[in-house]
Design a protein around this motif. Structure first.
Motif, PDB file in Angstrom:
ATOM      1  N   VAL A  19      -4.549  -5.671  -6.450  1.00  0.00           N
ATOM      2  CA  VAL A  19      -6.117  -5.456  -6.711  1.00  0.00           C
ATOM      3  C   VAL A  19      -6.488  -6.198  -7.794  1.00  0.00           C
ATOM      4  O   VAL A  19      -7.596  -6.877  -7.973  1.00  0.00           O
TER       5      VAL A  19
ATOM      6  N   LEU B 114       0.242  -1.316  -5.201  1.00  0.00           N
ATOM      7  CA  LEU B 114      -1.309  -2.057  -4.943  1.00  0.00           C
ATOM      8  C   LEU B 114      -1.882  -2.314  -6.103  1.00  0.00           C
ATOM      9  O   LEU B 114      -2.825  -3.401  -5.977  1.00  0.00           O
TER      10      LEU B 114
ATOM     11  N   THR C  58      -7.046  -5.969   0.659  1.00  0.00           N
ATOM     12  CA  THR C  58      -7.086  -5.705  -0.838  1.00  0.00           C
ATOM     13  C   THR C  58      -8.351  -6.500  -1.529  1.00  0.00           C
ATOM     14  O   THR C  58      -8.764  -6.066  -2.618  1.00  0.00           O
TER      15      THR C  58
ATOM     16  N   ILE D 207      -5.010   3.638  -2.383  1.00  0.00           N
ATOM     17  CA  ILE D 207      -6.417   2.940  -2.827  1.00  0.00           C
ATOM     18  C   ILE D 207      -6.939   4.034  -3.724  1.00  0.00           C
ATOM     19  O   ILE D 207      -7.549   3.343  -4.644  1.00  0.00           O
TER      20      ILE D 207
ATOM     21  N   TYR E 184       0.747  -1.085   0.011  1.00  0.00           N
ATOM     22  CA  TYR E 184      -0.051   0.063   0.035  1.00  0.00           C
ATOM     23  C   TYR E 184       0.910   1.360  -0.262  1.00  0.00           C
ATOM     24  O   TYR E 184       0.399   2.397   0.075  1.00  0.00           O
TER      25      TYR E 184
END
Length: 399
Positions: free
Chosen positions: A95, A91, A117, A170, A85
């Motif tokens: 994902v 990330l 995740t 994110i 992250y």
């Protein structure tokens, strides 16, 4: 026959407890006719616990920690900071992989244990989801996320910066998939239900307000039966790992205590096996012990403070000597030791008198009184009712 598909996920953390915590719910959903799959960090542990059931198991996405990890993590944001992250670039592949798995499996419901995740992927795909866990991986819904119990933040500026960096990572992924960004990190935990499987005394966040605790979730009917030695002395069961600091000192103290000792040491090496063979009071198991038998027969338990084992032991009025091996366990030990419910040792302290700790745990009157009071306080806890309520929630969400 129902054809709805429930997928359990486990992404971070270690230990058998992550599987045994949701194994009963998985079995109950199978009995109801649901299709059940598991995406797991450790597929071998799933096979050990659920291998006899018609459940398909998949490997969860993994990332190797970088060399520039935080030396100490004070919050859930800082924990996941080290696991992909730090940036959107690190990330996004994680994902994407979770998203690919979900698109393959087409779940009607995702039940996530310590799987941040997977939760991001659920937001993108608009999947119905539930968080299930001890509370450690489900921070209170406040901004910023609070520090974990007993953790005093020395640098508030860096603390906030790490959370903002996680949030930015994110949001970069969410933007890529045209999904509404988060204003605060706690929005990651906005789910259809939160199975907070603990009691207030065992919650890693004392600042949690209005918590709806459903009680600890554990399966004590896993593992194999065993036979105690012939000694008439105190029965002590120990589940310890040999890579724990101070392991040899602890093992020696347990054997020299002359208690009736049953040990489960995963992948015990030849030296440990030989030491146990020479002992007149120790039985070494080569597979996990049946916890129902342990809880029915042992007078004292030594463990690394896995939430399920600790909860089950206290509910059964058992004395505990805890040797935490990671952050989640250390905080749980702090909470319980503060209430004089367990004996705790720091395995990194080379001056520990393990023999004295074992003797204290076996005999201290105050400890026994406090454990009995805890047992009586939660005497009304019914795991069958808990499981029934969880199943009903799943059914309501899916329908």
């Amino acid at each position: 026959m129902l054809n709805k598909h429930v997928v359990f996920t486990w992404e971070l953390g270690g230990g058998l407890g992550h599987i045994t915590s949701f194994s009963l719910l998985a079995k109950a959903l199978l009995d109801k006719g649901y299709q059940v799959s598991v995406i797991s960090k450790n597929v071998s542990l799933v096979a050990d616990v659920l291998g006899h059931l018609p459940i398909k198991v998949y490997q969860s996405p993994l990332i190797l920690q970088s060399t520039d990890n935080l030396k100490v993590t004070y919050s859930y944001a800082e924990i996941i900071f080290d696991w992909g992250y730090k940036s959107t670039a690190t990330l996004c592949p994680l994902v994407d992989t979770w998203k690919n798995l979900f698109e393959l499996l087409k779940p009607d419901l995702v039940i996530a244990d310590h799987s941040p995740t997977a939760l991001v992927a659920c937001k993108i795909l608009k999947l119905k989801n539930i968080i299930m866990g001890t509370g450690f991986s489900t921070p209170p819904q406040v901004a910023p996320l609070p520090s974990l119990e007993s953790m005093k933040v020395p640098d508030q500026k860096a603390f906030l910066q790490h959370e903002n960096q996680v949030l930015s990572s994110i949001n970069g992924v969410l933007t890529k998939y045209n999904t509404l960004s988060f204003e605060h990190l706690h929005q990651l935990f906005n789910v259809d239900d939160n199975f907070l499987c603990t009691f207030a005394e065992l919650d890693h966040y004392s600042t949690r307000n209005g918590a709806d605790y459903c009680g600890p979730c554990f399966d004590i009917d896993v593992g194999s039966s065993f036979v105690w030695g012939k000694s008439k002395s105190t029965k002590v069961f120990a589940y310890i790992k040999q890579n724990t600091p101070g392991f040899e000192l602890l093992l020696a103290a347990l054997i020299q205590s002359n208690n009736n000792l049953v040990l489960y040491i995963p992948q015990a090496n030849a030296k440990v096996i030989e030491i146990c063979k020479k002992s007149k009071n120790a039985v070494l198991l080569n597979k996990p012990a049946n916890m129902r038998q342990v809880l029915n027969e042992a007078d004292m338990i030594v463990s690394h403070a896995g939430h399920g084992v600790v909860s089950a032991a206290l509910l059964h009025g058992k004395r505990l000597l805890l040797v935490p091996s990671q952050l989640e366990q250390s905080i749980l030990v702090y909470l319980l030791a503060k209430r004089r419910l367990v004996t705790a040792v720091n395995p990194r302290n080379e001056k520990i008198n393990y023999a004295a700790a074992i003797q204290f745990t076996c005999t201290n009157a105050e400890l026994g009184k406090n454990i009995e009071m805890f047992k009586q306080k939660y005497a009304g806890f019914n795991s069958s009712d808990q499981l029934e309520n969880m199943v009903k929630s799943c059914e309501n969400i899916i329908s």
